[in-house]
Design a protein around this motif. Sequence first.
Motif, PDB file in Angstrom:
ATOM      1  N   LEU A   1      11.003  11.201   7.698  1.00  0.00           N
ATOM      2  CA  LEU A   1       9.842  11.112   8.530  1.00  0.00           C
ATOM      3  C   LEU A   1       9.025   9.880   7.856  1.00  0.00           C
ATOM      4  N   ILE A   2       9.060   8.709   8.434  1.00  0.00           N
ATOM      5  CA  ILE A   2       8.438   7.634   7.790  1.00  0.00           C
ATOM      6  C   ILE A   2       6.954   7.617   8.288  1.00  0.00           C
ATOM      7  N   ARG A   3       5.889   7.718   7.412  1.00  0.00           N
ATOM      8  CA  ARG A   3       4.616   7.805   7.835  1.00  0.00           C
ATOM      9  C   ARG A   3       3.796   6.501   7.618  1.00  0.00           C
ATOM     10  N   ILE A   4       2.897   6.010   8.617  1.00  0.00           N
ATOM     11  CA  ILE A   4       2.034   4.914   8.288  1.00  0.00           C
ATOM     12  C   ILE A   4       0.683   5.304   8.916  1.00  0.00           C
ATOM     13  N   ASP A   5      -0.396   4.662   8.566  1.00  0.00           N
ATOM     14  CA  ASP A   5      -1.723   4.851   8.806  1.00  0.00           C
ATOM     15  C   ASP A   5      -2.121   3.355   9.351  1.00  0.00           C
ATOM     16  N   ALA A   6      -2.103   3.341  10.887  1.00  0.00           N
ATOM     17  CA  ALA A   6      -2.547   2.174  11.388  1.00  0.00           C
ATOM     18  C   ALA A   6      -4.033   1.472  11.241  1.00  0.00           C
ATOM     19  N   ASP A   7      -4.749   2.500  10.705  1.00  0.00           N
ATOM     20  CA  ASP A   7      -6.156   2.300  10.245  1.00  0.00           C
ATOM     21  C   ASP A   7      -6.316   1.735   8.903  1.00  0.00           C
ATOM     22  N   SER A   8      -5.355   1.787   8.151  1.00  0.00           N
ATOM     23  CA  SER A   8      -5.276   1.686   6.738  1.00  0.00           C
ATOM     24  C   SER A   8      -5.310  -0.020   6.456  1.00  0.00           C
ATOM     25  N   GLN A   9      -6.162  -0.370   5.473  1.00  0.00           N
ATOM     26  CA  GLN A   9      -6.176  -1.763   4.966  1.00  0.00           C
ATOM     27  C   GLN A   9      -4.804  -2.285   4.355  1.00  0.00           C
ATOM     28  N   ARG A  10      -4.046  -1.096   3.936  1.00  0.00           N
ATOM     29  CA  ARG A  10      -2.796  -1.476   3.376  1.00  0.00           C
ATOM     30  C   ARG A  10      -1.668  -1.951   4.426  1.00  0.00           C
ATOM     31  N   PRO A  11      -1.025  -3.075   4.030  1.00  0.00           N
ATOM     32  CA  PRO A  11      -0.095  -3.724   4.995  1.00  0.00           C
ATOM     33  C   PRO A  11       1.111  -2.696   5.364  1.00  0.00           C
ATOM     34  N   LEU A  12       1.434  -2.855   6.552  1.00  0.00           N
ATOM     35  CA  LEU A  12       2.318  -1.855   7.186  1.00  0.00           C
ATOM     36  C   LEU A  12       3.609  -1.742   6.146  1.00  0.00           C
ATOM     37  N   PHE A  13       4.253  -2.662   5.858  1.00  0.00           N
ATOM     38  CA  PHE A  13       5.500  -2.763   5.215  1.00  0.00           C
ATOM     39  C   PHE A  13       5.364  -2.109   3.912  1.00  0.00           C
ATOM     40  N   GLU A  14       4.293  -2.376   3.031  1.00  0.00           N
ATOM     41  CA  GLU A  14       3.890  -1.631   1.990  1.00  0.00           C
ATOM     42  C   GLU A  14       3.773   0.188   2.294  1.00  0.00           C
ATOM     43  N   GLN A  15       3.365   0.556   3.496  1.00  0.00           N
ATOM     44  CA  GLN A  15       3.117   1.757   3.865  1.00  0.00           C
ATOM     45  C   GLN A  15       4.491   2.414   3.885  1.00  0.00           C
ATOM     46  N   VAL A  16       5.328   1.869   4.703  1.00  0.00           N
ATOM     47  CA  VAL A  16       6.902   2.019   5.005  1.00  0.00           C
ATOM     48  C   VAL A  16       7.623   2.151   3.901  1.00  0.00           C
ATOM     49  N   ALA A  17       7.331   1.256   2.938  1.00  0.00           N
ATOM     50  CA  ALA A  17       8.117   1.330   1.621  1.00  0.00           C
ATOM     51  C   ALA A  17       7.574   2.414   0.731  1.00  0.00           C
ATOM     52  N   ALA A  18       6.394   2.848   0.762  1.00  0.00           N
ATOM     53  CA  ALA A  18       5.824   3.779   0.212  1.00  0.00           C
ATOM     54  C   ALA A  18       6.186   5.132   0.565  1.00  0.00           C
ATOM     55  N   SER A  19       6.479   5.242   1.903  1.00  0.00           N
ATOM     56  CA  SER A  19       6.816   6.435   2.554  1.00  0.00           C
ATOM     57  C   SER A  19       8.150   6.914   2.022  1.00  0.00           C
ATOM     58  N   VAL A  20       9.187   5.842   2.286  1.00  0.00           N
ATOM     59  CA  VAL A  20      10.405   5.855   1.693  1.00  0.00           C
ATOM     60  C   VAL A  20      10.906   6.380   0.221  1.00  0.00           C
ATOM     61  N   ARG A  21       9.906   5.457  -0.760  1.00  0.00           N
ATOM     62  CA  ARG A  21       9.680   5.696  -2.056  1.00  0.00           C
ATOM     63  C   ARG A  21       9.652   7.253  -2.288  1.00  0.00           C
ATOM     64  N   ALA A  22       8.428   7.674  -1.804  1.00  0.00           N
ATOM     65  CA  ALA A  22       7.975   9.089  -2.037  1.00  0.00           C
ATOM     66  C   ALA A  22       8.853  10.066  -1.695  1.00  0.00           C
ATOM     67  N   ASP A  23       9.840   9.882  -0.641  1.00  0.00           N
ATOM     68  CA  ASP A  23      10.732  10.712  -0.238  1.00  0.00           C
ATOM     69  C   ASP A  23      11.834  10.718  -1.239  1.00  0.00           C
ATOM     70  N   ILE A  24      12.085   9.475  -1.872  1.00  0.00           N
ATOM     71  CA  ILE A  24      13.282   9.304  -3.190  1.00  0.00           C
ATOM     72  C   ILE A  24      12.670  10.162  -4.250  1.00  0.00           C
ATOM     73  N   LEU A  25      11.262   9.986  -4.419  1.00  0.00           N
ATOM     74  CA  LEU A  25      10.697  10.489  -5.824  1.00  0.00           C
ATOM     75  C   LEU A  25      10.819  11.900  -5.798  1.00  0.00           C
TER      76      LEU A  25
END
Length: 125
Positions: A2-26
């Motif tokens: 499950l890749i999670r993003i927050d549309a209201d976040s100031q963080r760019p969407l690509f970073e949110q997608v990468a962070a979600s995958v990275r978290a699942d790896i970690l």
Amino acid sequence: MLIRIDADSQRPLFEQVAASVRADILTGALGPGDRLPSAREVADALDINLHTVLHAYQQLRDERLVDLRRGRGATVAASAAPLVDLAKEVADLVARAGELGVSAETLAAIVTSAVPIDRRPEERP
């Protein structure tokens, strides 16, 4: 997965997608050889641009967490395997620093000073 993003976040969407995958790896939810959903599937599911997902996958490739192969998609790289243990060690370090009353800023400075000068991104030519 499950890749999670927050549309209201100031963080760019690509970073949110990468962070979600990275978290699942970690956390070990994803391991070496596991296939990631296609960029198109992620883009459709999250209602974001395909190129945003491709940017995230390329970032993860640059971090050596993901292998990208034309026609075979994205898979978790073998080089990601030791990161689960490393993440646990970092969590232990953070907990120990908290016990000692060391601030997050001080701990970050200690870690940064331990990185060899030739590996520091801000000092690369």
